[in-house]
Design a protein around this motif. Structure first.
Motif, PDB file in Angstrom:
ATOM      1  N   THR A 145     -71.091 -46.159   7.196  1.00 19.14           N
ATOM      2  CA  THR A 145     -72.080 -45.287   6.453  1.00 19.14           C
ATOM      3  C   THR A 145     -72.420 -46.217   5.157  1.00 19.14           C
ATOM      4  N   LYS A 199     -61.312 -39.273   0.150  1.00 19.59           N
ATOM      5  CA  LYS A 199     -62.494 -38.165   0.120  1.00 19.59           C
ATOM      6  C   LYS A 199     -63.427 -38.635  -0.928  1.00 19.59           C
ATOM      7  N   ASP A 204     -72.307 -33.863  -2.207  1.00 20.79           N
ATOM      8  CA  ASP A 204     -71.647 -33.729  -0.902  1.00 20.79           C
ATOM      9  C   ASP A 204     -70.230 -34.514  -0.993  1.00 20.79           C
ATOM     10  N   ARG A 253     -67.528 -36.270   1.695  1.00 22.49           N
ATOM     11  CA  ARG A 253     -67.137 -36.589   3.195  1.00 22.49           C
ATOM     12  C   ARG A 253     -65.723 -37.406   3.091  1.00 22.49           C
TER      13      ARG A 253
END
Length: 452
Positions: A194, A242, A249, A251
């Motif tokens: 990502t 985290k 948000d 993730r």
């Protein structure tokens, strides 16, 4: 006044080593101090290991391509440990070459940190003080982490080569070429990748059409690219991290890597105390001849934050020797520098972007995008892009942008023509090499648009 050395170089990277070697070959008595490994960012933790990682990561797509061409090859798994061992051995070999080159040139090397005491004196970490007629600072730069909560949990590009194991997932924060290159590398190695970038599009400063093409192809290949998104907080969560982003948000990732900027390594060198001026980013301020406000002290490479590229540092080092030791005042040329960005797909660029050129004068834009023969035959969907920016008034090619396999190899050669002042008609008169991707550079007859 007599000095211990004619030249003392602080920093054993590409620029410093080249300057030391060439000055010594001119008969100067030269010493060089390096506190880490010889070869600097490029050889030890930059261009060289990164490009080897690019090569390794690209094999993941070659198996299916080979099958399409009739080869009975079956997919296997990537061994990070095997590759990393070979990588370390290669870096050791290259560092050895740097040391040997210095030794054979007659440069005296000192494996410790050096700082500047005054205009003609350096102090080594062991307390030894050495005088020199000229001092060259070539200490490069280092990656930084943003000032956010939990930033210490993340790694930087310096750490990526030393991972014991590849993570299953990684978040890369940043939109420059380092962030984008490693996103492609790790994605190709099978890591779920990502990428966050706070801006509208990655590779800011490059041609808009070209960088958009790169971004779209990266997404097509599996990178989860999140634009207008940044990390605001990192927390430990067992063996994972985290991450809270700007949209709220949350993730989980196995690793987080920041590639959000670099700073010159000027901390604690003693430069400002003796009158060497530093800029807002801690870079050493130099004139056109790489000379600081203290006449005996010069600086080259990333520590000056001019054009932070290895070949530029080498050229700055060579120009320094011409100026100081050969009596031939020489300014390093920072105009029309060809550059390759080893994203996947690769991008090569030289000269002005469409946006920069159009802001200066009316220009014609010649652009094409197509599926290359090799990938098309194998059933791949990705496209390449070729683009020329041409002055309407002079017909000179002001910029060339290529997104394609081996774009770096192509832009090196296109860069020669553009540096020489080639016009669009010069390109047109050149016979195409067929069948190749690069033939498109000489077969685009009608402009896609006129701007400016």
């Amino acid at each position: 006044m007599s000095f211990d050395f004619d030249l003392f170089v602080i920093g054993g990277g590409s620029g410093g080593v080249r300057a030391a070697r060439v000055a010594a070959q001119e008969g100067a008595k030269v010493a060089l101090a390096e506190e880490d490994r010889y070869g600097g960012t490029c050889v030890i933790r930059g261009c060289v290991p990164k490009k080897l990682m690019v090569f390794a990561s690209e094999f993941s797509g070659m198996v299916s391509d080979a099958q399409a061409y009739g080869w009975n090859i079956q997919p296997g798994s990537f061994s990070w440990n095997t590759f990393r061992g070979e990588l370390y051995a290669e870096l050791d070999r290259l560092e050895g070459i740097y040391r040997t080159l210095l030794k054979n040139s007659g440069v005296e090397t000192m494996d410790q940190r050096a700082t500047v005491k005054d205009a003609h004196t350096v102090r080594l970490a062991d307390g030894t003080e050495i005088t020199a007629k000229h001092i060259l600072v070539a200490v490069g730069g280092r990656p930084t982490k943003p000032a956010i909560e939990g930033a210490e949990l993340a790694i930087t590009s310096n750490d990526i080569f030393h991972l014991e194991t590849l993570p299953e997932s990684i978040l890369i924060v940043g939109g420059g070429y380092i962030a984008s290159e490693f996103a492609g590398i790790l994605n190709g190695m099978g890591v779920k990748t990502t990428q966050f970038y706070r801006g509208e599009q990655i590779l800011r400063g490059f041609d808009n059409e070209a960088r958009t093409h790169v971004a779209n192809e990266m997404i097509e290949r599996g990178v989860d690219l999140r634009l207008n998104t940044n990390a605001v907080k990192l927390e430990k969560a067992g063996d994972q991290i985290k991450v809270t982003d700007t949209h709220g948000d949350i993730r989980l990732f196995d690793k987080v890597m920041f590639a959000t900027g670099r700073v010159p390594n000027t901390d604690g060198l003693g430069l400002e105390e003796i009158g060497v001026k530093l800029g807002r980013g801690s870079e050493i301020i130099v004139d056109d001849y790489s000379q600081t406000d203290v006449p005996s002290i010069y600086a080259v490479g990333d520590v000056t934050d001019r054009a932070n590229l290895t070949p530029v540092a080498i050229r700055e080092g060579m120009a320094f020797v011409e100026t100081v030791f050969k009596g031939n005042p020489t300014k390093p040329d920072h105009e029309l520098i060809p550059t390759a960005i080893f994203t996947q797909p690769e991008m090569g660029t030289v000269g002005l972007s469409e946006e920069e050129a159009a802001a200066q004068e009316p220009v014609e834009v010649y652009a094409t995008s197509f599926k290359p023969m090799q990938q098309s035959f194998a059933g791949r969907s990705e496209k390449v892009m070729m683009k020329l920016i041409v002055s309407q008034a002079t017909r000179k090619v002001l910029g060339c942008h290529i997104v394609a396999p081996a774009a770096g190899e192509m832009i090196q050669l296109a860069g020669i023509a553009i540096k020489m002042g080639a016009t669009k008609e010069d390109f047109d008169r050149t016979v195409a090499v067929h069948p190749t991707m690069s033939e498109e550079l000489v077969t685009m007859k009608a402009p896609s648009r006129t701007v400016g």
